[in-house]
Design a protein around this motif. Structure first.
Motif, PDB file in Angstrom:
ATOM      1  N   GLY A 237      27.049  67.446  36.139  1.00 37.77           N
ATOM      2  CA  GLY A 237      28.223  67.899  36.868  1.00 37.77           C
ATOM      3  C   GLY A 237      27.852  68.928  37.930  1.00 37.77           C
ATOM      4  O   GLY A 237      26.737  68.882  38.466  1.00 37.77           O
TER       5      GLY A 237
ATOM      6  N   PHE B 162      31.976  69.054  36.953  1.00 34.85           N
ATOM      7  CA  PHE B 162      33.212  68.335  37.181  1.00 34.85           C
ATOM      8  C   PHE B 162      34.287  69.394  37.432  1.00 34.85           C
ATOM      9  O   PHE B 162      34.555  70.214  36.566  1.00 34.85           O
ATOM     10  CB  PHE B 162      33.599  67.491  35.958  1.00 34.85           C
ATOM     11  N   ASN B 163      34.836  69.373  38.627  1.00 34.29           N
ATOM     12  CA  ASN B 163      35.906  70.308  38.978  1.00 34.29           C
ATOM     13  C   ASN B 163      37.223  69.541  39.011  1.00 34.29           C
ATOM     14  O   ASN B 163      37.381  68.638  39.835  1.00 34.29           O
ATOM     15  CB  ASN B 163      35.634  70.956  40.341  1.00 34.29           C
ATOM     16  N   VAL B 164      38.155  69.893  38.137  1.00 32.34           N
ATOM     17  CA  VAL B 164      39.417  69.166  38.050  1.00 32.34           C
ATOM     18  C   VAL B 164      40.574  70.149  38.018  1.00 32.34           C
ATOM     19  O   VAL B 164      40.423  71.293  37.575  1.00 32.34           O
ATOM     20  CB  VAL B 164      39.461  68.257  36.802  1.00 32.34           C
TER      21      VAL B 164
ATOM     22  N   VAL C 298      39.977  63.784  32.454  1.00 32.46           N
ATOM     23  CA  VAL C 298      38.566  63.728  32.856  1.00 32.46           C
ATOM     24  C   VAL C 298      37.768  63.058  31.743  1.00 32.46           C
ATOM     25  O   VAL C 298      38.091  63.195  30.562  1.00 32.46           O
ATOM     26  CB  VAL C 298      38.026  65.146  33.160  1.00 32.46           C
TER      27      VAL C 298
ATOM     28  N   PHE D 273      33.705  62.043  30.382  1.00 32.77           N
ATOM     29  CA  PHE D 273      32.254  62.208  30.472  1.00 32.77           C
ATOM     30  C   PHE D 273      31.590  61.078  29.698  1.00 32.77           C
ATOM     31  O   PHE D 273      32.070  60.687  28.637  1.00 32.77           O
ATOM     32  CB  PHE D 273      31.792  63.524  29.829  1.00 32.77           C
TER      33      PHE D 273
ATOM     34  N   THR E  46      27.244  68.633  30.199  1.00 39.48           N
ATOM     35  CA  THR E  46      28.069  68.380  31.383  1.00 39.48           C
ATOM     36  C   THR E  46      29.028  69.549  31.528  1.00 39.48           C
ATOM     37  O   THR E  46      29.746  69.880  30.576  1.00 39.48           O
ATOM     38  CB  THR E  46      28.875  67.078  31.229  1.00 39.48           C
TER      39      THR E  46
ATOM     40  N   LEU F  88      32.259  71.402  32.859  1.00 36.00           N
ATOM     41  CA  LEU F  88      33.632  71.149  33.304  1.00 36.00           C
ATOM     42  C   LEU F  88      34.253  72.457  33.749  1.00 36.00           C
ATOM     43  O   LEU F  88      34.199  73.463  33.024  1.00 36.00           O
ATOM     44  CB  LEU F  88      34.465  70.552  32.162  1.00 36.00           C
TER      45      LEU F  88
END
Lengths: 112, 113
Positions: B9, B11-13, B19, B21, B107, B109
């Motif tokens: 990542g 992962f920007n949400v 989301v 993974f 990962t 987040l």
């Protein structure tokens, strides 16, 4: 219950110095583990123990020694620290009946 | 090839998003699978085990695909408190062994308001 505790929390060593990291658990777990965690890599197993008086090598054992003289304690020793041993060290424990490992809060070690 | 691989990542949400993974593992004989959560500068903690039939715990759903050798984690209705690193963990040896686990690198987040 304190769970899994580690001492010290932080330490800075010079190359060639020695030290011992202590892991203690009050859950009466048979199995105990020492891991190191480095940026960009997963936790890697250094040594583990399946019971008092027994130890075995993990994935990255070189430069480390361990002892499990008491069921509740698992010691990790660095005889001659090297900069490559700069890392965060986690201890974990579990019972044979369950897969979940319980981790201590970690020791941040820097070797200069 | 790493034994357990994850997309690091981040992962920007936004809050409320869903989301997912994925994680792949190389040992086809692997027996047990887990997702651990690790907050910044803290120790890993078990989030959930992953069963062959899939399992759900509140907003979290884990799936296992043995044929393709991957596991997944789905988070619905993301909360700010879900921001963390999620570690994919595999026990390749079965429940009767010494419990050595193989960890993915994690990962990250980040859930934004």
């Amino acid at each position: 219950n304190a769970g899994v505790t580690q001492t010290p929390k932080f330490r800075v060593l010079k190359t060639g110095q020695s030290m011992t990291l202590l892991c203690a658990q009050d859950m009466n777990h048979e199995y105990m583990y020492w891991y190191r965690q480095d940026p960009g890599m997963g936790l890697r197993l250094i040594h583990y123990s399946v019971g008092e008086g027994t130890t075995a090598k993990g994935e990255v054992p070189d430069g480390y020694n361990v002892s499990r003289l008491k069921k509740q304690n698992f010691l990790l020793g660095l005889e001659s620290a090297a900069p490559s041993q700069t890392s965060v060290y986690f201890c974990a424990s579990r019972t044979p009946l369950r897969q979940e490992q319980y981790f201590g809060p970690g020791t941040r070690l820097t070797v200069t | 090839r790493k034994e357990v691989e994850q997309d690091p990542g981040p992962f920007n949400v936004p809050e409320g998003a869903t989301v997912a993974f994925n994680c792949t593992y190389s040992n086809s004989a692997s027996q047990s699978f887990f997702w651990y959560r690790q907050d910044c500068r803290k120790e890993p903690k078990l989030l959930m085990s992953v069963y062959s039939s899939g399992n759900e715990d509140g907003r979290f759903t884990a799936q296992l695909n043995r044929a393709s050798q991957y596991i997944s984690l789905l988070i619905r209705d993301s909360k700010l408190s879900d921001s963390a690193t999620y570690l994919c963990v595999v026990n390749p040896y079965g429940s009767g062994n010494t419990g050595k686990l193989i960890f993915g690198q994690g990962t990250t987040l980040q859930v934004k308001p």
